[in-house]
Scaffold this motif. Structure first.
Motif, PDB file in Angstrom:
ATOM      1  N   MET A  28       0.778  -1.177  -0.161  1.00  0.00           N
ATOM      2  CA  MET A  28      -0.044  -0.092  -0.127  1.00  0.00           C
ATOM      3  C   MET A  28       0.857   1.203   0.073  1.00  0.00           C
ATOM      4  O   MET A  28       1.875   1.294   0.629  1.00  0.00           O
ATOM      5  CB  MET A  28      -1.038   0.028   1.335  1.00  0.00           C
ATOM      6  CG  MET A  28      -1.833   1.277   1.292  1.00  0.00           C
ATOM      7  SD  MET A  28      -2.948   1.161   2.838  1.00  0.00           S
ATOM      8  CE  MET A  28      -3.927  -0.265   2.242  1.00  0.00           C
ATOM      9  N   ASP A  29       0.358   2.313  -0.852  1.00  0.00           N
ATOM     10  CA  ASP A  29       1.348   3.487  -0.929  1.00  0.00           C
ATOM     11  C   ASP A  29       0.631   4.455  -0.054  1.00  0.00           C
ATOM     12  O   ASP A  29      -0.330   5.153  -0.281  1.00  0.00           O
ATOM     13  CB  ASP A  29       1.168   3.997  -2.258  1.00  0.00           C
ATOM     14  CG  ASP A  29       2.379   5.161  -2.522  1.00  0.00           C
ATOM     15  OD1 ASP A  29       2.629   5.802  -1.267  1.00  0.00           O
ATOM     16  OD2 ASP A  29       2.949   5.354  -3.670  1.00  0.00           O
ATOM     17  N   TRP A  30       1.267   4.551   1.281  1.00  0.00           N
ATOM     18  CA  TRP A  30       0.586   5.709   2.312  1.00  0.00           C
ATOM     19  C   TRP A  30       0.745   7.049   1.935  1.00  0.00           C
ATOM     20  O   TRP A  30      -0.138   7.718   2.391  1.00  0.00           O
ATOM     21  CB  TRP A  30       1.044   5.266   3.623  1.00  0.00           C
ATOM     22  CG  TRP A  30       0.807   3.808   4.027  1.00  0.00           C
ATOM     23  CD1 TRP A  30       1.697   2.836   4.208  1.00  0.00           C
ATOM     24  CD2 TRP A  30      -0.552   3.474   4.599  1.00  0.00           C
ATOM     25  NE1 TRP A  30       0.859   1.527   4.736  1.00  0.00           N
ATOM     26  CE2 TRP A  30      -0.315   1.986   5.031  1.00  0.00           C
ATOM     27  CE3 TRP A  30      -1.603   4.093   4.966  1.00  0.00           C
ATOM     28  CZ2 TRP A  30      -1.260   1.478   5.657  1.00  0.00           C
ATOM     29  CZ3 TRP A  30      -2.637   3.543   5.679  1.00  0.00           C
ATOM     30  CH2 TRP A  30      -2.430   2.238   5.897  1.00  0.00           C
ATOM     31  N   VAL A  31       1.730   7.210   1.272  1.00  0.00           N
ATOM     32  CA  VAL A  31       1.969   8.757   0.824  1.00  0.00           C
ATOM     33  C   VAL A  31       1.003   9.131  -0.246  1.00  0.00           C
ATOM     34  O   VAL A  31       0.362  10.109  -0.045  1.00  0.00           O
ATOM     35  CB  VAL A  31       3.362   8.848   0.073  1.00  0.00           C
ATOM     36  CG1 VAL A  31       3.581  10.187  -0.481  1.00  0.00           C
ATOM     37  CG2 VAL A  31       4.500   8.797   1.336  1.00  0.00           C
ATOM     38  N   GLU A  32       0.628   8.166  -1.388  1.00  0.00           N
ATOM     39  CA  GLU A  32      -0.217   8.562  -2.049  1.00  0.00           C
ATOM     40  C   GLU A  32      -1.706   8.671  -1.610  1.00  0.00           C
ATOM     41  O   GLU A  32      -2.692   9.313  -1.988  1.00  0.00           O
ATOM     42  CB  GLU A  32      -0.385   7.417  -3.183  1.00  0.00           C
ATOM     43  CG  GLU A  32      -1.484   7.475  -4.315  1.00  0.00           C
ATOM     44  CD  GLU A  32      -1.350   6.587  -5.333  1.00  0.00           C
ATOM     45  OE1 GLU A  32      -2.239   6.507  -6.325  1.00  0.00           O
ATOM     46  OE2 GLU A  32      -0.310   5.839  -5.514  1.00  0.00           O
ATOM     47  N   ARG A  33      -1.918   7.713  -0.609  1.00  0.00           N
ATOM     48  CA  ARG A  33      -3.260   7.723   0.107  1.00  0.00           C
ATOM     49  C   ARG A  33      -3.290   9.114   0.975  1.00  0.00           C
ATOM     50  O   ARG A  33      -4.373   9.747   0.903  1.00  0.00           O
ATOM     51  CB  ARG A  33      -3.267   6.628   1.104  1.00  0.00           C
ATOM     52  CG  ARG A  33      -4.698   6.623   1.946  1.00  0.00           C
ATOM     53  CD  ARG A  33      -4.737   5.314   2.502  1.00  0.00           C
ATOM     54  NE  ARG A  33      -5.223   4.142   1.693  1.00  0.00           N
ATOM     55  CZ  ARG A  33      -5.729   2.965   2.068  1.00  0.00           C
ATOM     56  NH1 ARG A  33      -6.083   2.657   3.158  1.00  0.00           N
ATOM     57  NH2 ARG A  33      -5.945   2.234   1.064  1.00  0.00           N
ATOM     58  N   THR A  34      -2.383   9.525   1.691  1.00  0.00           N
ATOM     59  CA  THR A  34      -2.127  10.794   2.241  1.00  0.00           C
ATOM     60  C   THR A  34      -2.697  11.951   1.612  1.00  0.00           C
ATOM     61  O   THR A  34      -3.271  12.688   1.587  1.00  0.00           O
ATOM     62  CB  THR A  34      -0.769  11.056   2.727  1.00  0.00           C
ATOM     63  OG1 THR A  34      -0.683  10.041   3.752  1.00  0.00           O
ATOM     64  CG2 THR A  34      -0.858  12.377   3.618  1.00  0.00           C
ATOM     65  N   ALA A  35      -2.049  11.974  -0.066  1.00  0.00           N
ATOM     66  CA  ALA A  35      -2.457  13.078  -0.815  1.00  0.00           C
ATOM     67  C   ALA A  35      -3.731  13.146  -1.443  1.00  0.00           C
ATOM     68  O   ALA A  35      -4.125  13.965  -1.995  1.00  0.00           O
ATOM     69  CB  ALA A  35      -1.322  12.914  -2.216  1.00  0.00           C
ATOM     70  N   GLN A  36      -4.322  11.960  -1.342  1.00  0.00           N
ATOM     71  CA  GLN A  36      -5.593  11.756  -1.903  1.00  0.00           C
ATOM     72  C   GLN A  36      -6.895  11.713  -0.791  1.00  0.00           C
ATOM     73  O   GLN A  36      -7.777  11.130  -1.004  1.00  0.00           O
ATOM     74  CB  GLN A  36      -5.857  10.578  -2.540  1.00  0.00           C
ATOM     75  CG  GLN A  36      -4.876  10.479  -3.977  1.00  0.00           C
ATOM     76  CD  GLN A  36      -4.904   9.211  -4.833  1.00  0.00           C
ATOM     77  OE1 GLN A  36      -5.342   8.452  -4.477  1.00  0.00           O
ATOM     78  NE2 GLN A  36      -3.984   9.281  -5.722  1.00  0.00           N
ATOM     79  N   LEU A  37      -6.326  12.224   0.403  1.00  0.00           N
ATOM     80  CA  LEU A  37      -7.538  12.311   1.401  1.00  0.00           C
ATOM     81  C   LEU A  37      -8.738  12.830   0.818  1.00  0.00           C
ATOM     82  O   LEU A  37      -8.778  13.863  -0.089  1.00  0.00           O
ATOM     83  CB  LEU A  37      -7.074  13.386   2.485  1.00  0.00           C
ATOM     84  CG  LEU A  37      -5.908  12.859   3.381  1.00  0.00           C
ATOM     85  CD1 LEU A  37      -5.909  13.936   4.488  1.00  0.00           C
ATOM     86  CD2 LEU A  37      -6.373  11.440   3.990  1.00  0.00           C
ATOM     87  N   ARG A  38      -9.902  12.270   1.204  1.00  0.00           N
ATOM     88  CA  ARG A  38     -11.178  12.928   0.601  1.00  0.00           C
ATOM     89  C   ARG A  38     -11.611  14.128   1.568  1.00  0.00           C
ATOM     90  O   ARG A  38     -12.056  14.182   2.551  1.00  0.00           O
ATOM     91  CB  ARG A  38     -12.169  11.654   0.776  1.00  0.00           C
ATOM     92  CG  ARG A  38     -11.903  10.598   0.210  1.00  0.00           C
ATOM     93  CD  ARG A  38     -13.185   9.604   0.393  1.00  0.00           C
ATOM     94  NE  ARG A  38     -12.608   8.097  -0.020  1.00  0.00           N
ATOM     95  CZ  ARG A  38     -12.642   6.939   0.445  1.00  0.00           C
ATOM     96  NH1 ARG A  38     -13.277   6.962   1.568  1.00  0.00           N
ATOM     97  NH2 ARG A  38     -12.335   5.911  -0.188  1.00  0.00           N
ATOM     98  N   GLN A  39     -11.499  15.126   0.838  1.00  0.00           N
ATOM     99  CA  GLN A  39     -11.747  16.494   1.256  1.00  0.00           C
ATOM    100  C   GLN A  39     -13.094  17.214   0.347  1.00  0.00           C
ATOM    101  O   GLN A  39     -12.966  17.131  -0.681  1.00  0.00           O
ATOM    102  CB  GLN A  39     -10.675  17.343   1.375  1.00  0.00           C
ATOM    103  CG  GLN A  39      -9.230  17.209   2.271  1.00  0.00           C
ATOM    104  CD  GLN A  39      -8.320  17.762   2.006  1.00  0.00           C
ATOM    105  OE1 GLN A  39      -7.333  17.261   1.328  1.00  0.00           O
ATOM    106  NE2 GLN A  39      -8.157  19.124   2.350  1.00  0.00           N
ATOM    107  N   TRP A  40     -13.779  17.705   0.930  1.00  0.00           N
ATOM    108  CA  TRP A  40     -14.869  18.757   0.313  1.00  0.00           C
ATOM    109  C   TRP A  40     -14.134  19.861  -0.407  1.00  0.00           C
ATOM    110  O   TRP A  40     -13.368  20.590   0.170  1.00  0.00           O
ATOM    111  CB  TRP A  40     -15.961  19.319   1.277  1.00  0.00           C
ATOM    112  CG  TRP A  40     -16.952  19.940   0.852  1.00  0.00           C
ATOM    113  CD1 TRP A  40     -18.123  19.314   0.230  1.00  0.00           C
ATOM    114  CD2 TRP A  40     -17.090  20.977   0.344  1.00  0.00           C
ATOM    115  NE1 TRP A  40     -18.939  20.362  -0.366  1.00  0.00           N
ATOM    116  CE2 TRP A  40     -18.211  21.412  -0.342  1.00  0.00           C
ATOM    117  CE3 TRP A  40     -16.259  22.279   0.457  1.00  0.00           C
ATOM    118  CZ2 TRP A  40     -18.699  22.559  -0.780  1.00  0.00           C
ATOM    119  CZ3 TRP A  40     -16.619  23.691  -0.021  1.00  0.00           C
ATOM    120  CH2 TRP A  40     -17.962  23.798  -0.625  1.00  0.00           C
TER     121      TRP A  40
END
Length: 296
Positions: free
Chosen positions: A1-13
């Motif tokens: 799992m790419d945690w950095v990519e997941r961090t960059a793609q936080l679901r934000q309004w």
């Protein structure tokens, strides 16, 4: 799992550049707590005030309860919430989070990854800072959440927009090496000192590296501009927030008395700050209502 990519793609309004740094602020806070205790969970009622202060100081002017990111960050796979009843968040109602003894912490998978690869924490934090906050706030924001970010590994630049290194020189030249708010133009020999190129619309929110999105500001007024104390209104006149409090002669002279003054520069033939960038800053960064024009 790419945690950095997941961090960059936080679901934000998000819509048309509207800032929503609630989840990034909580995740930065959680990474800090992991540094201090890699297994410890945080009780919502114990951290509510801390999160509230972060949202007030580093979020946009509209208020949001800390309960919002505490609950919703779970959906991004980096955060878990438990109550006295077991796993799962009770929702965004503050009373319910308090009454059920809700606690939150990074997910087990992420905690394992951070222990296995210590540099991951720095890379995740750097992504959160770069994508959600202007650079002049990074250092103090890390201090505010208690995060020791020393040798952070830069995120993969191939997947991100590249900054124009000429921005600073273009903006300082356009404003003839003087602060657009106070006229400060200090140098050491031929080298400007204490002058910086400020983005009006933050680069993290699609603000371009060009003169129409830049201001030459002294270090003090750059920081106050990025913190929402100062802004630019109609007619390119300086806005000063009514929320600002400063009783000293220095605060009055260097901040309060700027209200209503025209921005200095840029030089003839150079376009001033574009209206859409001014409007973005006023709605997303500037705090509260502007003071009336100052009188000497």
């Amino acid at each position: 799992m790419d945690w950095v990519e997941r961090t960059a793609q936080l679901r934000q309004w998000t819509r048309s550049g509207v800032r929503a740094p609630h989840k990034p602020l909580l995740l930065l806070y959680a990474l800090s707590r992991f540094q201090q205790d890699s297994e410890g969970a945080v009780l919502y009622s114990a951290v509510e005030d801390d999160l509230g202060r972060l949202l007030t100081e580093y979020g946009p002017g509209n208020r949001t309860t800390p309960a919002y990111p505490f609950h919703h960050l779970v959906s991004d796979g980096v955060w878990e919430v438990r109550t006295e009843r077991g796993p799962g968040s009770p929702g965004t109602r503050v009373r319910e989070l308090r009454a059920t003894g809700a606690t939150g912490r990074l997910t087990p998978e992420l905690r394992t990854a951070l222990r296995r690869e210590p540099s991951l924490l720095g890379r995740m934090a750097r992504v959160l800072l770069d994508l959600n906050f202007t650079p002049s706030l990074h250092g103090e924001l890390c201090e505010a959440v208690g995060l020791a970010l020393e040798e952070a590994e830069a995120p993969d630049s191939s997947a991100r927009r590249q900054r124009d290194r000429r921005m600073r020189e273009m903006v300082l030249t356009a404003y003839e090496y003087q602060c657009a708010f106070c006229g400060y133009d200090g140098r050491i020999g031929a080298v400007p000192v204490g002058l910086e190129a400020a983005h009006v619309r933050w680069w993290a929110f699609d603000g371009p590296d060009d003169i129409e999105n830049g201001l030459c500001l002294c270090s003090l007024h750059h920081k106050l501009f990025d913190k929402g104390v100062l802004g630019i209104g109609e007619g390119h006149r300086i806005l000063v927030s009514q929320s600002f409090v400063g009783r000293s002669a220095a605060a009055r002279e260097h901040v309060v008395m700027l209200a209503g003054r025209p921005v200095i520069g840029p030089q003839a033939g150079v376009r001033p700050v574009a209206a859409d960038h001014r409007s973005w800053h006023t709605s997303q960064v500037f705090h509260g209502s502007p003071r009336p024009a100052a009188t000497d």
